[in-house]
Design a protein around this motif. Structure first.
Motif, short mmCIF file in Angstrom:
data_model
loop_
_atom_site.label_atom_id
_atom_site.label_comp_id
_atom_site.label_asym_id
_atom_site.label_seq_id
_atom_site.Cartn_x
_atom_site.Cartn_y
_atom_site.Cartn_z
N MET A 6 34.03 10.70 -34.93
CA MET A 6 33.13 11.07 -33.85
C MET A 6 33.24 12.58 -33.62
O MET A 6 34.34 13.12 -33.68
N LYS A 68 35.37 1.75 -28.64
CA LYS A 68 35.06 2.85 -29.56
C LYS A 68 35.88 4.09 -29.23
O LYS A 68 36.39 4.76 -30.13
N GLY A 109 28.78 10.75 -36.28
CA GLY A 109 29.21 9.37 -36.19
C GLY A 109 28.04 8.43 -35.98
O GLY A 109 26.93 8.84 -35.64
N ASP A 110 28.28 7.15 -36.18
CA ASP A 110 27.23 6.13 -36.07
C ASP A 110 26.53 6.14 -34.71
O ASP A 110 25.31 6.00 -34.63
N ASP A 111 27.28 6.31 -33.62
CA ASP A 111 26.69 6.28 -32.28
C ASP A 111 25.83 7.50 -31.97
O ASP A 111 24.98 7.44 -31.09
N GLU A 112 26.07 8.58 -32.66
CA GLU A 112 25.35 9.83 -32.39
C GLU A 112 24.09 9.96 -33.25
O GLU A 112 23.25 10.82 -32.98
N ALA A 113 23.99 9.16 -34.29
CA ALA A 113 22.90 9.31 -35.26
C ALA A 113 21.53 9.16 -34.59
O ALA A 113 21.31 8.28 -33.78
N ASP A 114 20.65 10.07 -34.94
CA ASP A 114 19.27 10.05 -34.45
C ASP A 114 18.43 10.76 -35.51
O ASP A 114 18.37 12.00 -35.55
N TYR A 115 17.80 10.00 -36.36
CA TYR A 115 17.10 10.57 -37.51
C TYR A 115 15.98 11.51 -37.08
O TYR A 115 15.71 12.49 -37.76
N SER A 121 23.95 9.50 -39.73
CA SER A 121 25.24 8.83 -39.69
C SER A 121 26.03 9.14 -40.95
O SER A 121 25.49 9.21 -42.05
N ASN A 123 27.69 7.21 -42.44
CA ASN A 123 27.58 6.03 -43.30
C ASN A 123 26.21 5.86 -43.94
O ASN A 123 25.98 4.89 -44.65
N SER A 124 25.28 6.78 -43.68
CA SER A 124 23.94 6.69 -44.25
C SER A 124 23.98 7.08 -45.73
O SER A 124 24.87 7.81 -46.17
#
Length: 158
Positions: A6, A68, A109-115, A121, A123-124
């Motif tokens: 994060m 988290k 991080g996953d929670d912050e991702a906004d394309y 992310s 993990n993308s």
């Protein structure tokens, strides 16, 4: 226990949401439940059932955020030595070789991702394809829309 990467900003946003839920939403829901109880018969009291459902969602989200944050590995990218390699938190400017379109992504991080804001992310598929590469490299990344080839133009740690 698996750590969740994060950014500092992402952790701050989660903490702010947690504060909002605990100090604003939770008391509002408690008051709504008390008011609905005052109306009498709880079996057929839609307001009461709706407030209890809201309470369940709120408590679930509080537990999720606390979990988290307890597993967070907070990474301050501004304190990382600039090696030129793409890592978590880096801001990367790439050019799509097929369309000549330049795009800047920030790996978060996953929670912050906004394309829509080009926050992708870690993990993308695009981030996984970019991590470890450096300025000047050309990468081919398998995306859901097919293979895409990118030239890496710039790597920043901001």
């Amino acid at each position: 226990m698996k750590q969740i990467p994060m950014t500092v900003k992402g952790a701050e946003l989660l903490r702010a949401e947690l504060e909002e839920l605990k100090n604003v939403k939770r008391p509002q829901i408690t008051a709504a439940i008390a008011e609905a109880r005052a109306h009498g018969d709880l079996k057929e009291n839609a307001e009461y059932h709706a407030a209890r459902e809201q309470q369940g969602f709120c408590e679930g989200r509080i537990q999720e955020i606390e979990g988290k944050l307890s597993q967070a590995q907070i990474i301050d990218i501004t304190k990382v030595k600039n090696t030129g390699r793409i890592i978590f938190g880096a801001t990367v400017t790439v050019i799509n070789i097929d369309t000549d379109e330049e795009t800047t992504y920030r790996i978060v991080g996953d929670d912050e991702a906004d394309y829509k804001q080009n926050l992708i992310s870690v993990n993308s598929p695009i981030a996984r394809g970019l991590i470890g590469k450096e300025d000047g490299d050309t990468v081919q990344i398998k995306t859901p829309g097919g293979d895409v080839e990118f030239d890496i133009v710039k790597v920043e740690y901001i």
